[in-house]
Enzyme design. Structure first.
Site: not given
Length: 280
Positions: A51, A203-209
């Protein structure tokens, strides 16, 4: 390791600092998040020296070294950041060895508690293919005392079985959340074997839930949708450890409160009706 995993489980959540490329906009704020996490009882930090690269581990060292005795720092090897910002495989024996030494140097450690091999057959999801050579390389580093425990990330059930024939696997880190549940069977199988499951993008990452079911339950329970999603994961299985990422102390505190949220059975049933790509 089993005892340390149990202690991590009781904290109910953890912190992941950094997935991006380059230094954070506010390094002082990042260090504040780390210090607040540990002060709040978090004892599981997920990181990787790729990272940044190198940025995250240096921030962890600046903020927390010397580390508390009960802090479990879990890192990953097997990838590198390309000049264009893409993630590229880096899993030759030499690359894995170099990555372990990079982590040791930047974290200021003599040995790494847990090292996950990040499988790069398909960057977005697990893909079949032998990982024996890479796991053998990590097992050799374990024999040399540089790595205490080995885990896997982005792994299939067959790859986990292959790895376990070579070395003890203490944790598996795959994508999983209330809407993306392809690992349901795997989670239960690992729980029976006493292996921790660490869902990334909880929590969905790059596409939030996003779900009307999730939002409605949050309103009813006096919580945020993300707290409800994290609480569901904690209830889902006893071997699940959480690593919701954040760059904000306020958001960190919200995540921690998910451990105190008691989901009634009807809420759990409603959440389990949510599936990826379906508006619930």
């Amino acid at each position: 390791m089993v005892e340390k995993i149990a202690r991590v489980r009781r904290t109910a959540t953890a912190v992941e600092v950094g997935r991006g490329r380059g230094a954070p906009k506010d390094p002082a704020a990042a260090r504040a998040v780390l210090r607040e996490a540990v002060a709040s009882g978090v004892n599981h930090i997920d990181t990787s020296d790729f990272y940044g690269p190198h940025v995250t581990n240096r921030l962890i060292h600046e903020a927390l070294h010397p580390y508390p005795d009960n802090l479990v720092i879990v890192t990953k090897v097997g990838a590198r950041c390309g000049a264009d910002g893409s993630w590229l495989p880096a899993f030759s024996s030499g690359e894995l060895t170099q990555a372990v030494h990079d982590n040791l140097r930047n974290l200021g450690l003599d040995a790494l508690e847990v090292v996950n091999f990040r499988i790069m057959g398909d960057i977005h999801k697990p893909a079949e293919g032998s990982i024996a050579a890479q796991v053998e390389a990590l097992a050799e580093l374990q024999r040399k005392g540089l790595v205490r425990h080995v885990g896997l990330s982005n792994a299939t059930a067959a790859q986990i079985a292959e790895a376990r024939r070579i070395v003890e696997i203490v944790c598996v880190q795959n994508m999983y959340n209330v809407a993306h549940r392809g690992d349901d069977v795997l989670i239960d199988d690992l729980a029976r074997e006493g292996i921790a499951y660490v869902p990334f993008f909880p929590l969905g990452g790059f596409t939030p839930l996003q779900s009307s079911t999730l939002s409605g339950l949050a309103l009813r329970l006096g919580a945020t949708p993300m707290q409800v999603a994290l609480a569901w994961l904690l209830r889902r299985a006893p071997n699940i450890l959480l690593i919701p990422g954040t760059s904000s102390v306020t958001h960190l505190r919200e995540n921690l409160l998910a451990a105190e949220l008691d989901l009634p059975d009807d809420a759990v049933a409603a959440l389990e009706g949510i599936t990826a790509g379906v508006a619930a």
